[in-house]
Design a protein around this motif. Sequence first.
Motif, mmCIF file in Angstrom:
data_model
loop_
_atom_site.group_PDB
_atom_site.id
_atom_site.type_symbol
_atom_site.label_atom_id
_atom_site.label_comp_id
_atom_site.label_asym_id
_atom_site.label_seq_id
_atom_site.Cartn_x
_atom_site.Cartn_y
_atom_site.Cartn_z
ATOM 1 N N GLN A 258 0.822 -1.208 0.000
ATOM 2 C CA GLN A 258 0.000 0.000 0.000
ATOM 3 C C GLN A 258 0.859 1.261 0.000
ATOM 4 O O GLN A 258 0.581 2.219 -0.740
ATOM 5 C CB GLN A 258 -0.926 -0.010 1.224
ATOM 6 C CG GLN A 258 -1.970 -1.115 1.209
ATOM 7 C CD GLN A 258 -2.748 -1.187 2.507
ATOM 8 O OE1 GLN A 258 -2.674 -0.285 3.344
ATOM 9 N NE2 GLN A 258 -3.485 -2.282 2.693
ATOM 10 N N GLU A 259 1.900 1.265 0.820
ATOM 11 C CA GLU A 259 2.736 2.455 0.918
ATOM 12 C C GLU A 259 3.553 2.688 -0.345
ATOM 13 O O GLU A 259 3.776 3.832 -0.749
ATOM 14 C CB GLU A 259 3.639 2.344 2.148
ATOM 15 C CG GLU A 259 2.859 2.390 3.462
ATOM 16 C CD GLU A 259 3.750 2.312 4.680
ATOM 17 O OE1 GLU A 259 4.975 2.113 4.517
ATOM 18 O OE2 GLU A 259 3.237 2.450 5.808
ATOM 19 N N VAL A 260 4.019 1.603 -0.974
ATOM 20 C CA VAL A 260 4.726 1.737 -2.252
ATOM 21 C C VAL A 260 3.784 2.289 -3.314
ATOM 22 O O VAL A 260 4.151 3.171 -4.109
ATOM 23 C CB VAL A 260 5.314 0.383 -2.697
ATOM 24 C CG1 VAL A 260 5.808 0.461 -4.136
ATOM 25 C CG2 VAL A 260 6.456 -0.026 -1.780
ATOM 26 N N LEU A 261 2.562 1.780 -3.352
ATOM 27 C CA LEU A 261 1.576 2.241 -4.329
ATOM 28 C C LEU A 261 1.242 3.712 -4.122
ATOM 29 O O LEU A 261 1.173 4.492 -5.087
ATOM 30 C CB LEU A 261 0.307 1.392 -4.226
ATOM 31 C CG LEU A 261 -0.831 1.737 -5.200
ATOM 32 C CD1 LEU A 261 -0.369 1.543 -6.640
ATOM 33 C CD2 LEU A 261 -2.066 0.887 -4.913
ATOM 34 N N ILE A 262 1.044 4.108 -2.877
ATOM 35 C CA ILE A 262 0.721 5.508 -2.578
ATOM 36 C C ILE A 262 1.872 6.422 -2.966
ATOM 37 O O ILE A 262 1.665 7.502 -3.538
ATOM 38 C CB ILE A 262 0.377 5.667 -1.080
ATOM 39 C CG1 ILE A 262 -0.924 4.925 -0.749
ATOM 40 C CG2 ILE A 262 0.270 7.135 -0.710
ATOM 41 C CD1 ILE A 262 -1.246 4.907 0.730
ATOM 42 N N TYR A 263 3.092 5.993 -2.685
ATOM 43 C CA TYR A 263 4.248 6.822 -3.048
ATOM 44 C C TYR A 263 4.376 6.929 -4.565
ATOM 45 O O TYR A 263 4.681 8.006 -5.094
ATOM 46 C CB TYR A 263 5.533 6.224 -2.466
ATOM 47 C CG TYR A 263 6.774 7.001 -2.846
ATOM 48 C CD1 TYR A 263 7.120 8.166 -2.170
ATOM 49 C CD2 TYR A 263 7.600 6.579 -3.897
ATOM 50 C CE1 TYR A 263 8.244 8.897 -2.514
ATOM 51 C CE2 TYR A 263 8.733 7.297 -4.253
ATOM 52 C CZ TYR A 263 9.051 8.457 -3.557
ATOM 53 O OH TYR A 263 10.164 9.181 -3.917
ATOM 54 N N GLY A 264 4.133 5.830 -5.263
ATOM 55 C CA GLY A 264 4.264 5.850 -6.717
ATOM 56 C C GLY A 264 3.221 6.698 -7.411
ATOM 57 O O GLY A 264 3.497 7.288 -8.469
#
Length: 334
Positions: A258-264
Amino acid sequence: MTIDDLLGPGPWPRRVATAAVFLVPALALTVQSGYSYGAALLLVCALCSLHRWPRLPQARWTWGFAAAMSGIGVLWLVLANPLEGLGGWDRPSKFAFGIVCLFFVSTAAPKPRAQFWGLLAGCAGAGVVALWQVYVENSPRASGFPTGRTNAIQWGNLALLMGTMLAVQTLALREHLSRRAVALACLGGLLALNASVLSQSRGGWLALLMAAPVGLYFLWCFYRSELWRMLAVATIALIVLGAANHAVLAERWDIMEQEVLIYGTERAADTSVGQRLEHWRFAWEVGLEKPLLGWGMRGYLAEKEKRVAAGQYEPSILEYIYTHNEPLDMFIKA
């Protein structure tokens, strides 16, 4: 009166060095500031015997190791945070004291098995502490005592390191160990790995993955006939470890995705993963501007504040002076 008068002639340096070699790993992760007791004992005895060991010859490997430690100490002094004042001498001074202890130990010749049993005790202790904190105290993650006041990431990575060291020691001393000792070492190593998992630290496992080829080469050279059996045992151990901590691992994996997706998608760097990715982006892009000499600690901090103020990077990276990645940290600063 000298320490020789108190402890007797000759053998006492070896007895003290052997005790310290055992105590450093045995207490490192089990009690508060546990790593310091054996180290303090070693340093005190090294200083009390300055009339003896400086006169003895040292091997070339010892001098080479001491030179490497000196270089690292100087590097830490150069990279010290200028805002820390005298605190910037913390790491360099430890390397200086470590060199003194190194010369003392090399002449005292401690018993090799002391480190093996110290690692075994330390790994088992770390595993028990982690189980106690998570399942008895209901702490969200294992971090060592005192609960909630120590760094879980550092503690978990050290548990993983000690487990790896115990595995290497067991392989090196296998022909001289009983089956019971080997079985205890396997259990201790598994407890240390479990402690790392319960600490929810992640970086150490990436380092272990990178070190795996070296371990495979070691096994190929010395245990070629048993290589596949050992790999099978290691695989089964990891499966058991993963199954026992399935809920923790699944939760951490979902959070990471989730955090990788939000950052991307949103460039949001106010999460654990997002802050790291943003810091890595800053370190890589800014480090490329001075790839040979680096920015130094002062330049690194000043440039970070400048570029964050200009809106090039997210403000969350100002909370930390390190980039959460050792190679990138050295790349941008040194």
